[in-house]
Scaffold this motif. Structure first.
Motif, PDB file in Angstrom:
ATOM      1  N   LEU A   1       0.815  -1.214   0.000  1.00 36.55           N
ATOM      2  CA  LEU A   1       0.000   0.000   0.000  1.00 36.55           C
ATOM      3  C   LEU A   1       0.852   1.269   0.000  1.00 36.55           C
ATOM      4  CD1 LEU A   1      -2.798  -1.062   2.505  1.00 36.55           C
ATOM      5  CD2 LEU A   1      -2.993  -0.829   0.014  1.00 36.55           C
TER       6      LEU A   1
ATOM      7  N   ALA B   1       2.394   1.698  -3.498  1.00 32.84           N
ATOM      8  CA  ALA B   1       1.419   1.953  -4.559  1.00 32.84           C
ATOM      9  C   ALA B   1       0.703   3.289  -4.399  1.00 32.84           C
ATOM     10  CB  ALA B   1       0.383   0.829  -4.598  1.00 32.84           C
ATOM     11  N   GLU B   2       0.461   3.696  -3.145  1.00 31.64           N
ATOM     12  CA  GLU B   2      -0.390   4.870  -2.935  1.00 31.64           C
ATOM     13  C   GLU B   2       0.277   6.024  -2.195  1.00 31.64           C
ATOM     14  OE1 GLU B   2      -4.226   3.697  -1.405  1.00 31.64           O
ATOM     15  OE2 GLU B   2      -4.164   1.841  -2.586  1.00 31.64           O
ATOM     16  N   GLY B   3       1.385   5.785  -1.553  1.00 31.16           N
ATOM     17  CA  GLY B   3       2.079   6.843  -0.830  1.00 31.16           C
ATOM     18  C   GLY B   3       1.978   6.653   0.674  1.00 31.16           C
TER      19      GLY B   3
ATOM     20  N   ALA C   1      -0.889   8.851   2.267  1.00 25.50           N
ATOM     21  CA  ALA C   1      -2.237   8.512   1.792  1.00 25.50           C
ATOM     22  C   ALA C   1      -2.823   7.282   2.480  1.00 25.50           C
ATOM     23  CB  ALA C   1      -2.219   8.295   0.284  1.00 25.50           C
ATOM     24  N   VAL C   2      -1.979   6.427   3.000  1.00 24.42           N
ATOM     25  CA  VAL C   2      -2.435   5.171   3.598  1.00 24.42           C
ATOM     26  C   VAL C   2      -2.378   5.286   5.121  1.00 24.42           C
ATOM     27  CG1 VAL C   2      -1.994   2.692   3.804  1.00 24.42           C
ATOM     28  CG2 VAL C   2      -1.604   3.854   1.621  1.00 24.42           C
TER      29      VAL C   2
ATOM     30  N   ARG D   1      -6.575   1.528   7.290  1.00 22.69           N
ATOM     31  CA  ARG D   1      -6.542   0.797   6.021  1.00 22.69           C
ATOM     32  C   ARG D   1      -5.604  -0.402   6.113  1.00 22.69           C
ATOM     33  NH1 ARG D   1      -5.759   2.468   0.406  1.00 22.69           N
ATOM     34  NH2 ARG D   1      -6.024   0.543  -0.778  1.00 22.69           N
TER      35      ARG D   1
ATOM     36  N   ARG E   1       6.502   2.960  -9.373  1.00 24.36           N
ATOM     37  CA  ARG E   1       6.183   4.346  -9.034  1.00 24.36           C
ATOM     38  C   ARG E   1       7.428   5.143  -8.701  1.00 24.36           C
ATOM     39  NH1 ARG E   1       4.106   5.627  -4.460  1.00 24.36           N
ATOM     40  NH2 ARG E   1       3.617   7.692  -5.185  1.00 24.36           N
TER      41      ARG E   1
ATOM     42  N   ASN F   1      10.517   9.015  -3.115  1.00 21.93           N
ATOM     43  CA  ASN F   1       9.113   9.293  -2.806  1.00 21.93           C
ATOM     44  C   ASN F   1       8.934   9.614  -1.326  1.00 21.93           C
ATOM     45  OD1 ASN F   1       8.613   8.670  -5.480  1.00 21.93           O
ATOM     46  ND2 ASN F   1       7.784   6.647  -5.060  1.00 21.93           N
TER      47      ASN F   1
ATOM     48  N   GLU G   1       7.609  13.125   0.461  1.00 23.76           N
ATOM     49  CA  GLU G   1       6.440  13.187   1.341  1.00 23.76           C
ATOM     50  C   GLU G   1       6.763  13.707   2.733  1.00 23.76           C
ATOM     51  OE1 GLU G   1       3.231  10.307   1.367  1.00 23.76           O
ATOM     52  OE2 GLU G   1       4.357   9.137  -0.120  1.00 23.76           O
TER      53      GLU G   1
END
Length: 194
Positions: free
Chosen positions: A8, A11-13, A16-17, A21, A91, A97, A101
């Motif tokens: 997660l 894939a999503e950051g 964001a997670v 979740r 990604r 990444n 963030e």
């Protein structure tokens, strides 16, 4: 739980997670989560540390397959990026990444990202020094800039030949910086190109 977070987060950051979740998708309770991790930041640290360790293992294994060949170390650093970029859902670099963030240098994500980059620079500088490069540390930093740029481009461009373009650039850059390393130490491009 860590495997779920790995999937997660990549894939999503990271931001964001959320914990909810991860708990839901890992089919564990919040109590179980907090028994293992005091916070989401600890889980982020575990995720990035795991990825760093796997990358280091791959690079070291590739370099150890040709003991004493410093050029093999440089090729392994480049090749792992190409292999990662070939994975469906790529990604970009998880460390780049994470740093984007979490701009606070005190955050655990930044610490792991900085540690991984420092390790790569040190490894490349050591290999370059063994090859006789006159400024191994400075050139290792330049190589990592090229690698970072390639990771970002691979994520943004989704080009079919991004890996090939990166490897050609990497090898040309290294070859031009050490003109008298000899053909025996030059990269075996045919075995590493993707």
């Amino acid at each position: 739980m860590v495997e779920t977070a790995d999937r997660l987060f990549y894939a999503e950051g990271l931001r964001a997670v959320g914990v909810e979740r991860i708990v839901a998708e890992a089919s564990v309770t919040r109590v179980t989560f907090y028994r293992h991790f005091a916070s989401k930041d600890e889980l982020i640290h575990e995720y990035l540390s795991g990825r760093a360790n796997r990358a280091r293992d791959r690079i070291e294994a590739a370099a150890e397959s040709e003991p004493g060949n410093s050029r093999a170390v440089l090729d392994a650093i480049a090749q792992t990026l190409v292999e990662d970029g070939a994975i469906l859902g790529f990604r970009g670099c998880e460390f780049v990444n994470a740093a984007a963030e979490y701009p606070d240098v005190a955050h655990p994500a930044r610490a792991v990202a900085a540690g991984q980059r420092a390790w790569l620079v040190d490894l490349a500088a050591e290999a370059l020094a063994a090859l006789g490069h006159p400024r191994p540390r400075r050139f290792a930093e330049a190589l990592l800039m090229l690698r970072t740029g390639a990771a970002v481009a691979a994520d943004l461009d989704h080009s079919d030949d991004a890996g090939e373009v990166f490897l050609e650039s990497w090898h040309a850059f290294v070859d031009a910086s050490i003109p008298d390393i000899g053909e025996g130490a030059r990269s075996s491009r045919g075995t590493h190109a993707s």
